[in-house]
Design a protein around this motif. Structure first.
Motif, PDB file in Angstrom:
ATOM      1  N   GLU A  25       0.854  -1.183   0.000  1.00 34.85           N
ATOM      2  CA  GLU A  25       0.000   0.000   0.000  1.00 34.85           C
ATOM      3  C   GLU A  25       0.892   1.235   0.000  1.00 34.85           C
ATOM      4  N   ILE A  26       0.777   2.010  -1.054  1.00 30.72           N
ATOM      5  CA  ILE A  26       1.577   3.232  -1.213  1.00 30.72           C
ATOM      6  C   ILE A  26       0.806   4.389  -0.599  1.00 30.72           C
ATOM      7  N   GLY A  27       1.498   5.179   0.228  1.00 30.00           N
ATOM      8  CA  GLY A  27       0.838   6.302   0.882  1.00 30.00           C
ATOM      9  C   GLY A  27      -0.308   5.818   1.745  1.00 30.00           C
ATOM     10  N   LEU A  73       3.820   1.899   2.915  1.00 31.69           N
ATOM     11  CA  LEU A  73       4.786   2.987   3.045  1.00 31.69           C
ATOM     12  C   LEU A  73       4.034   4.289   3.234  1.00 31.69           C
ATOM     13  N   GLU A  74       4.613   5.138   4.051  1.00 28.51           N
ATOM     14  CA  GLU A  74       4.028   6.430   4.364  1.00 28.51           C
ATOM     15  C   GLU A  74       5.157   7.390   4.717  1.00 28.51           C
ATOM     16  N   PRO A  75       5.356   8.430   3.897  1.00 29.84           N
ATOM     17  CA  PRO A  75       6.471   9.352   4.149  1.00 29.84           C
ATOM     18  C   PRO A  75       6.244  10.328   5.305  1.00 29.84           C
ATOM     19  N   ASP A  76       4.998  10.548   5.717  1.00 30.07           N
ATOM     20  CA  ASP A  76       4.710  11.482   6.792  1.00 30.07           C
ATOM     21  C   ASP A  76       4.894  10.782   8.145  1.00 30.07           C
ATOM     22  N   ALA A  77       5.795  11.306   8.980  1.00 31.51           N
ATOM     23  CA  ALA A  77       6.156  10.644  10.239  1.00 31.51           C
ATOM     24  C   ALA A  77       4.975  10.498  11.194  1.00 31.51           C
ATOM     25  N   GLU A  78       4.150  11.516  11.321  1.00 33.36           N
ATOM     26  CA  GLU A  78       3.003  11.452  12.234  1.00 33.36           C
ATOM     27  C   GLU A  78       2.007  10.382  11.767  1.00 33.36           C
ATOM     28  N   ARG A  79       1.699  10.383  10.495  1.00 33.10           N
ATOM     29  CA  ARG A  79       0.782   9.365   9.963  1.00 33.10           C
ATOM     30  C   ARG A  79       1.383   7.969  10.075  1.00 33.10           C
ATOM     31  N   ARG A  80       2.694   7.874   9.839  1.00 32.04           N
ATOM     32  CA  ARG A  80       3.356   6.570   9.890  1.00 32.04           C
ATOM     33  C   ARG A  80       3.281   5.963  11.292  1.00 32.04           C
ATOM     34  N   ALA A  81       3.394   6.797  12.322  1.00 31.33           N
ATOM     35  CA  ALA A  81       3.300   6.300  13.700  1.00 31.33           C
ATOM     36  C   ALA A  81       1.900   5.739  13.970  1.00 31.33           C
ATOM     37  N   GLU A  82       0.873   6.460  13.545  1.00 26.00           N
ATOM     38  CA  GLU A  82      -0.508   5.972  13.699  1.00 26.00           C
ATOM     39  C   GLU A  82      -0.725   4.717  12.858  1.00 26.00           C
ATOM     40  N   PRO A 104       5.467  -0.088   8.830  1.00 31.66           N
ATOM     41  CA  PRO A 104       5.391   0.809   7.680  1.00 31.66           C
ATOM     42  C   PRO A 104       6.769   1.369   7.335  1.00 31.66           C
ATOM     43  N   MET A 105       7.004   1.512   6.047  1.00 28.72           N
ATOM     44  CA  MET A 105       8.279   2.029   5.552  1.00 28.72           C
ATOM     45  C   MET A 105       8.207   3.538   5.352  1.00 28.72           C
ATOM     46  N   ASP A 106       9.306   4.211   5.650  1.00 32.31           N
ATOM     47  CA  ASP A 106       9.449   5.642   5.400  1.00 32.31           C
ATOM     48  C   ASP A 106      10.005   5.780   3.983  1.00 32.31           C
ATOM     49  N   ALA A 107       9.124   5.956   3.016  1.00 32.72           N
ATOM     50  CA  ALA A 107       9.550   6.019   1.611  1.00 32.72           C
ATOM     51  C   ALA A 107       8.490   6.747   0.799  1.00 32.72           C
ATOM     52  N   LEU A 144      11.721  -1.808  -2.521  1.00 29.20           N
ATOM     53  CA  LEU A 144      11.456  -3.223  -2.731  1.00 29.20           C
ATOM     54  C   LEU A 144      12.087  -3.665  -4.045  1.00 29.20           C
ATOM     55  N   GLY A 145      12.368  -4.951  -4.140  1.00 29.83           N
ATOM     56  CA  GLY A 145      12.945  -5.490  -5.361  1.00 29.83           C
ATOM     57  C   GLY A 145      11.913  -5.660  -6.468  1.00 29.83           C
ATOM     58  N   GLU A 146      12.419  -5.929  -7.659  1.00 29.89           N
ATOM     59  CA  GLU A 146      11.542  -6.169  -8.801  1.00 29.89           C
ATOM     60  C   GLU A 146      10.684  -7.401  -8.547  1.00 29.89           C
ATOM     61  N   ALA A 147       9.446  -7.336  -9.019  1.00 25.46           N
ATOM     62  CA  ALA A 147       8.508  -8.460  -8.946  1.00 25.46           C
ATOM     63  C   ALA A 147       8.405  -9.039  -7.537  1.00 25.46           C
ATOM     64  N   SER A 148       8.286  -8.158  -6.535  1.00 26.10           N
ATOM     65  CA  SER A 148       8.292  -8.613  -5.141  1.00 26.10           C
ATOM     66  C   SER A 148       6.919  -8.597  -4.473  1.00 26.10           C
ATOM     67  N   VAL A 149       5.897  -8.026  -5.112  1.00 25.69           N
ATOM     68  CA  VAL A 149       4.558  -7.998  -4.522  1.00 25.69           C
ATOM     69  C   VAL A 149       3.527  -8.427  -5.555  1.00 25.69           C
ATOM     70  N   ASP A 150       2.395  -8.921  -5.056  1.00 21.90           N
ATOM     71  CA  ASP A 150       1.315  -9.388  -5.917  1.00 21.90           C
ATOM     72  C   ASP A 150       0.287  -8.311  -6.226  1.00 21.90           C
ATOM     73  N   THR A 151       0.168  -7.341  -5.332  1.00 22.32           N
ATOM     74  CA  THR A 151      -0.803  -6.260  -5.513  1.00 22.32           C
ATOM     75  C   THR A 151      -0.201  -4.961  -5.000  1.00 22.32           C
ATOM     76  N   VAL A 152      -0.396  -3.896  -5.773  1.00 18.46           N
ATOM     77  CA  VAL A 152      -0.062  -2.542  -5.327  1.00 18.46           C
ATOM     78  C   VAL A 152      -1.371  -1.779  -5.234  1.00 18.46           C
ATOM     79  N   VAL A 153      -1.611  -1.153  -4.086  1.00 18.00           N
ATOM     80  CA  VAL A 153      -2.814  -0.349  -3.913  1.00 18.00           C
ATOM     81  C   VAL A 153      -2.429   1.059  -3.492  1.00 18.00           C
ATOM     82  N   ALA A 154      -3.265   2.009  -3.887  1.00 19.61           N
ATOM     83  CA  ALA A 154      -3.086   3.401  -3.475  1.00 19.61           C
ATOM     84  C   ALA A 154      -4.435   4.097  -3.575  1.00 19.61           C
TER      85      ALA A 154
END
Length: 196
Positions: free
Chosen positions: A29-31, A50-59, A73-76, A83-93
């Motif tokens: 899940e991006i963002g 992943l969530e780049p906002d620190a406050e949201r990432r903590a929650e 959650p990743m800070d990115a 992540l590496g190539e072909a490493s997930v089955d679904t990307v959602v945003a």
């Protein structure tokens, strides 16, 4: 193209939950915000966010644990997925491409990390496809929404970048959401498959 159907907020919530419920396997899940999509996901997914906002990432981290997800959650950002190539089955945003710095790079990164046959599931604010008046309002509103609504560009169209990424079996649904007293908002629900 037919004029998008007009729906209310409740109908949009139902459409979003149905689309997010299609996520399978290893899910990125991006963002991910504060974890608003957790209730829509199947319980058997392996969630990574992943969530780049620190406050949201903590929650988000707290809520991820509550929903039984082991990954922190990743800070990115979407333009540099750790992540590496072909490493997930679904990307959602949901409501993310309207905020990224480089939409083409973000979409290309989503495509890169998907396994062949993997799915991308997106819900986005988009430039109104059938109303010059609404497009004009979106262009005027964007400097304000960028500043006070988390970087949201009300006047973006992600479809060209999604087409360029080469997804197949594409399902695109445009909806207009009426949220009085504001004018209707154009929403895109998108599903595509990474080529095998």
């Amino acid at each position: 193209m037919a004029k998008p159907l007009m729906i209310d907020d409740d109908a949009l919530d139902d459409l979003e939950r149905e689309l997010m419920g299609r996520a399978r396997g290893r899910v990125l899940e991006i963002g991910a915000g504060r974890g608003e999509n957790f209730g829509a996901f199947r319980p058997d997914i392996a969630w990574h966010g992943l969530e780049p906002d620190a406050e949201r990432r903590a929650e988000l981290a707290r809520r991820a644990r509550e929903w039984g997800h082991e990954a922190s959650p990743m800070d990115a950002v979407a333009e540099q997925l750790p992540l590496g190539e072909a490493s997930v089955d679904t990307v959602v945003a949901t409501y993310v491409l309207c905020t990224v710095t480089d939409i083409e790079t973000a979409v290309a990164e989503a495509r890169r990390v998907l396994t062949p046959g993997g799915r991308v599931l997106l819900v986005e604010h988009v430039l109104a496809p059938h109303s010059a008046t609404m497009r004009g309002l979106q262009h005027v509103a964007t400097p304000f929404t960028k500043r006070w609504c988390g970087g949201c560009h009300q006047d973006r169209d992600p479809l060209p970048a999604l087409r360029a990424a080469g997804f197949t079996d594409v399902e695109v649904r445009h909806r207009r959401v009426h949220d009085r007293p504001l004018p209707p908002e154009s929403i895109l629900l998108y599903e595509g498959v990474a080529p095998r």
